[in-house]
Design a protein around this motif. Sequence first.
Motif, mmCIF file in Angstrom:
data_model
loop_
_atom_site.group_PDB
_atom_site.id
_atom_site.type_symbol
_atom_site.label_atom_id
_atom_site.label_comp_id
_atom_site.label_asym_id
_atom_site.label_seq_id
_atom_site.Cartn_x
_atom_site.Cartn_y
_atom_site.Cartn_z
ATOM 1 N N ILE A 16 0.818 -1.213 0.000
ATOM 2 C CA ILE A 16 0.000 0.000 0.000
ATOM 3 C C ILE A 16 0.855 1.267 0.000
ATOM 4 C CG2 ILE A 16 -0.298 0.006 2.505
ATOM 5 C CD1 ILE A 16 -2.905 1.127 -0.157
ATOM 6 N N ASP A 17 2.024 1.223 0.618
ATOM 7 C CA ASP A 17 2.904 2.397 0.649
ATOM 8 C C ASP A 17 3.505 2.723 -0.703
ATOM 9 O OD1 ASP A 17 2.445 2.722 3.375
ATOM 10 O OD2 ASP A 17 4.108 1.398 3.914
ATOM 11 N N ASP A 18 3.477 1.748 -1.634
ATOM 12 C CA ASP A 18 4.061 1.937 -2.957
ATOM 13 C C ASP A 18 3.014 2.105 -4.056
ATOM 14 O OD1 ASP A 18 6.648 1.615 -1.869
ATOM 15 O OD2 ASP A 18 6.433 -0.567 -1.972
ATOM 16 N N VAL A 19 1.749 2.194 -3.676
ATOM 17 C CA VAL A 19 0.657 2.322 -4.640
ATOM 18 C C VAL A 19 0.233 3.787 -4.718
ATOM 19 C CG1 VAL A 19 -1.742 1.677 -5.120
ATOM 20 C CG2 VAL A 19 -0.161 -0.013 -4.208
ATOM 21 N N ASP A 20 0.135 4.292 -5.945
ATOM 22 C CA ASP A 20 -0.357 5.658 -6.123
ATOM 23 C C ASP A 20 -1.843 5.700 -5.779
ATOM 24 O OD1 ASP A 20 2.081 6.647 -7.035
ATOM 25 O OD2 ASP A 20 1.594 6.222 -9.132
ATOM 26 N N PRO A 21 -2.288 6.715 -5.042
ATOM 27 C CA PRO A 21 -3.729 6.853 -4.794
ATOM 28 C C PRO A 21 -4.461 7.195 -6.092
ATOM 29 C CG PRO A 21 -2.483 8.596 -3.667
ATOM 30 C CD PRO A 21 -1.502 7.745 -4.400
ATOM 31 N N LEU A 22 -5.758 7.064 -6.062
ATOM 32 C CA LEU A 22 -6.592 7.433 -7.195
ATOM 33 C C LEU A 22 -6.235 8.853 -7.627
ATOM 34 C CD1 LEU A 22 -9.112 6.522 -8.883
ATOM 35 C CD2 LEU A 22 -10.460 7.835 -7.257
ATOM 36 N N ASN A 23 -6.101 9.048 -8.954
ATOM 37 C CA ASN A 23 -5.753 10.376 -9.441
ATOM 38 C C ASN A 23 -6.387 10.608 -10.816
ATOM 39 O OD1 ASN A 23 -3.846 9.456 -11.548
ATOM 40 N ND2 ASN A 23 -2.619 8.799 -9.782
ATOM 41 N N ASN A 24 -6.174 11.790 -11.364
ATOM 42 C CA ASN A 24 -6.800 12.166 -12.638
ATOM 43 C C ASN A 24 -6.417 11.243 -13.790
ATOM 44 O OD1 ASN A 24 -8.195 14.279 -11.518
ATOM 45 N ND2 ASN A 24 -6.604 15.791 -11.967
ATOM 46 N N ALA A 25 -5.270 10.600 -13.722
ATOM 47 C CA ALA A 25 -4.845 9.679 -14.777
ATOM 48 C C ALA A 25 -5.744 8.438 -14.825
ATOM 49 C CB ALA A 25 -3.389 9.263 -14.562
ATOM 50 N N ASP A 26 -6.525 8.186 -13.782
ATOM 51 C CA ASP A 26 -7.412 7.018 -13.713
ATOM 52 C C ASP A 26 -8.813 7.308 -14.251
ATOM 53 O OD1 ASP A 26 -5.437 5.446 -12.336
ATOM 54 O OD2 ASP A 26 -5.911 6.592 -10.524
ATOM 55 N N THR A 27 -9.134 8.570 -14.485
ATOM 56 C CA THR A 27 -10.500 8.977 -14.815
ATOM 57 C C THR A 27 -11.055 8.266 -16.040
ATOM 58 O OG1 THR A 27 -10.129 11.140 -13.809
ATOM 59 C CG2 THR A 27 -12.003 10.942 -15.315
ATOM 60 N N GLU A 28 -10.347 8.290 -17.154
ATOM 61 C CA GLU A 28 -10.860 7.693 -18.391
ATOM 62 C C GLU A 28 -11.122 6.196 -18.219
ATOM 63 O OE1 GLU A 28 -9.493 7.054 -22.997
ATOM 64 O OE2 GLU A 28 -8.730 8.820 -21.943
ATOM 65 N N CYS A 29 -10.216 5.502 -17.582
ATOM 66 C CA CYS A 29 -10.377 4.067 -17.346
ATOM 67 C C CYS A 29 -11.601 3.789 -16.479
ATOM 68 C CB CYS A 29 -9.114 3.516 -16.682
ATOM 69 S SG CYS A 29 -9.214 1.777 -16.250
ATOM 70 N N LEU A 30 -11.749 4.539 -15.396
ATOM 71 C CA LEU A 30 -12.879 4.323 -14.496
ATOM 72 C C LEU A 30 -14.212 4.650 -15.167
ATOM 73 C CD1 LEU A 30 -11.354 5.621 -11.155
ATOM 74 C CD2 LEU A 30 -11.797 3.249 -11.815
ATOM 75 N N LEU A 31 -14.217 5.678 -16.019
ATOM 76 C CA LEU A 31 -15.446 6.003 -16.747
ATOM 77 C C LEU A 31 -15.831 4.873 -17.699
ATOM 78 C CD1 LEU A 31 -14.911 9.799 -17.499
ATOM 79 C CD2 LEU A 31 -16.529 8.776 -15.880
ATOM 80 N N GLU A 32 -14.843 4.259 -18.339
ATOM 81 C CA GLU A 32 -15.126 3.122 -19.225
ATOM 82 C C GLU A 32 -15.640 1.925 -18.435
ATOM 83 O OE1 GLU A 32 -12.388 2.044 -22.343
ATOM 84 O OE2 GLU A 32 -11.674 4.116 -22.494
ATOM 85 N N ILE A 33 -15.055 1.681 -17.283
ATOM 86 C CA ILE A 33 -15.538 0.587 -16.430
ATOM 87 C C ILE A 33 -16.985 0.863 -16.027
ATOM 88 C CG2 ILE A 33 -15.292 -0.515 -14.162
ATOM 89 C CD1 ILE A 33 -12.232 -0.035 -14.488
ATOM 90 N N ARG A 34 -17.271 2.098 -15.634
ATOM 91 C CA ARG A 34 -18.638 2.475 -15.274
ATOM 92 C C ARG A 34 -19.597 2.225 -16.430
ATOM 93 N NH1 ARG A 34 -19.982 8.367 -15.551
ATOM 94 N NH2 ARG A 34 -19.758 7.707 -17.711
ATOM 95 N N ASP A 35 -19.189 2.619 -17.633
ATOM 96 C CA ASP A 35 -20.054 2.449 -18.800
ATOM 97 C C ASP A 35 -20.342 0.970 -19.079
ATOM 98 O OD1 ASP A 35 -20.082 5.199 -19.021
ATOM 99 O OD2 ASP A 35 -18.676 5.274 -20.710
ATOM 100 N N VAL A 36 -19.339 0.121 -18.938
ATOM 101 C CA VAL A 36 -19.539 -1.318 -19.155
ATOM 102 C C VAL A 36 -20.475 -1.888 -18.093
ATOM 103 C CG1 VAL A 36 -18.409 -3.586 -19.129
ATOM 104 C CG2 VAL A 36 -17.369 -1.682 -20.386
ATOM 105 N N LEU A 37 -20.278 -1.512 -16.839
ATOM 106 C CA LEU A 37 -21.168 -1.985 -15.769
ATOM 107 C C LEU A 37 -22.598 -1.519 -16.020
ATOM 108 C CD1 LEU A 37 -18.909 -1.435 -12.638
ATOM 109 C CD2 LEU A 37 -19.503 -3.615 -13.720
ATOM 110 N N GLN A 38 -22.745 -0.284 -16.449
ATOM 111 C CA GLN A 38 -24.071 0.253 -16.735
ATOM 112 C C GLN A 38 -24.713 -0.500 -17.898
ATOM 113 O OE1 GLN A 38 -24.128 4.447 -17.727
ATOM 114 N NE2 GLN A 38 -26.160 4.648 -16.825
ATOM 115 N N LYS A 39 -23.948 -0.767 -18.942
ATOM 116 C CA LYS A 39 -24.439 -1.497 -20.111
ATOM 117 C C LYS A 39 -25.023 -2.855 -19.714
ATOM 118 C CE LYS A 39 -22.684 -3.842 -24.218
ATOM 119 N NZ LYS A 39 -21.483 -4.157 -24.988
#
Length: 126
Positions: A16-39
């Motif tokens: 956990i100390d070596d993992v980057d927290p959620l950040n703006n670079a994750d936005t596009e990926c998370l939006l795509e995951i959301r869209d697939v779950l919604q679909k």
Amino acid sequence: MMLEVSPIQWSKLKNIDDVDPLNNADTECLLEIRDVLQKHGKLNRFGVALLHSHFDLAADEAMVETCDLENRTLTLKAVKQSEVGPRDVGTIWKLGEGDFIAMSWCRSYCKPHFWDGHQRRHKKEK
């Protein structure tokens, strides 16, 4: 598709100390995951977890979550893989190439109920 219960996978995750927290670079990926779950109508069934580890597990260990409803406490602990039972529910998976790996389990038990037969309940840890 197969389900591989492979707790050794935890050891391949970053601490956990070596993992980057959620950040703006994750936005596009998370939006795509959301869209697939919604679909697929699964927005209220699945979500996203930040995969990480806090300590190494042995090859014969798994992480199991228990719930103390009275004290509103969740406990996640390493147990022997042989202690993961058929009534335990996988709750966190690592998605891989052609498979998905159960990494964490929620432990509940079947409580006989006089009127309604058996009901799944969380067991209070003592």
